[in-house]
Write a protein that holds these residues in place. Structure first.
Motif, short mmCIF file in Angstrom:
data_model
loop_
_atom_site.label_atom_id
_atom_site.label_comp_id
_atom_site.label_asym_id
_atom_site.label_seq_id
_atom_site.Cartn_x
_atom_site.Cartn_y
_atom_site.Cartn_z
N LEU A 1 -79.64 -10.37 -134.25
CA LEU A 1 -79.97 -11.80 -134.24
C LEU A 1 -80.71 -12.21 -132.97
O LEU A 1 -81.40 -13.23 -132.95
N GLN A 2 -80.62 -11.40 -131.93
CA GLN A 2 -81.38 -11.65 -130.71
C GLN A 2 -82.87 -11.54 -130.96
O GLN A 2 -83.68 -12.07 -130.20
N LEU A 3 -83.25 -10.84 -132.02
CA LEU A 3 -84.64 -10.56 -132.33
C LEU A 3 -85.31 -11.64 -133.19
O LEU A 3 -86.51 -11.57 -133.44
N ARG A 4 -84.55 -12.63 -133.62
CA ARG A 4 -85.12 -13.70 -134.47
C ARG A 4 -86.18 -14.47 -133.70
O ARG A 4 -86.02 -14.77 -132.53
N GLN A 5 -87.25 -14.81 -134.40
CA GLN A 5 -88.33 -15.58 -133.79
C GLN A 5 -87.95 -17.03 -133.55
O GLN A 5 -88.41 -17.64 -132.60
N ASP A 6 -87.13 -17.58 -134.38
CA ASP A 6 -86.85 -19.02 -134.32
C ASP A 6 -85.54 -19.34 -133.60
O ASP A 6 -84.69 -20.04 -134.12
#
Length: 120
Positions: free
Chosen positions: A46-51
């Motif tokens: 989830l650290q990789l989410r753009q938003d």
């Protein structure tokens, strides 16, 4: 000869300090030219989410830290394909480039490549 280190980040960016601490360890290792890799697993992807909406949770956005990985020479950045898929995420819509590991065996093989492993 330097020992290699793999940091496995398993925590969501807003679930406490663990996500930030994992990135700090990786960036510090990169600053000292330590052979280091980073694996996002479970909620860690989830650290990789753009938003990211960190401000709404009164948290600091980790995107800048993630984008600094390349500047610090950290090229070994991986994410578990199953963890991504379970959270509706795909390598094409992440905030940094990663190498996706589609099978559990791939993760085991990755861990075996490193001298030391830290799970946070």
């Amino acid at each position: 000869m330097s020992k290699s280190l793999l940091v496995i980040s398993r925590q969501a960016p807003w679930s406490g300090l663990s996500a930030r601490e994992a990135l700090d360890i990786v960036l510090a290792g990169g600053a000292y030219d330590l052979p280091i890799g980073l694996l996002f697993l479970d909620d860690g992807v989830l650290q990789l989410r753009q938003d990211q909406r960190a401000a709404s949770l009164q948290q600091k956005d980790l995107t800048a830290n993630l984008k600094a990985l390349e500047m610090f020479g950290i090229e070994e950045v991986f994410a578990c394909g199953k963890s991504l898929a379970e959270r509706g995420m795909f390598p094409g819509n992440l905030n940094i480039a990663i190498q996706q590991l589609p099978q559990e065996q791939d993760i085991s093989d990755l861990i075996d490549r490193y001298d030391h492993v830290i799970t946070i």
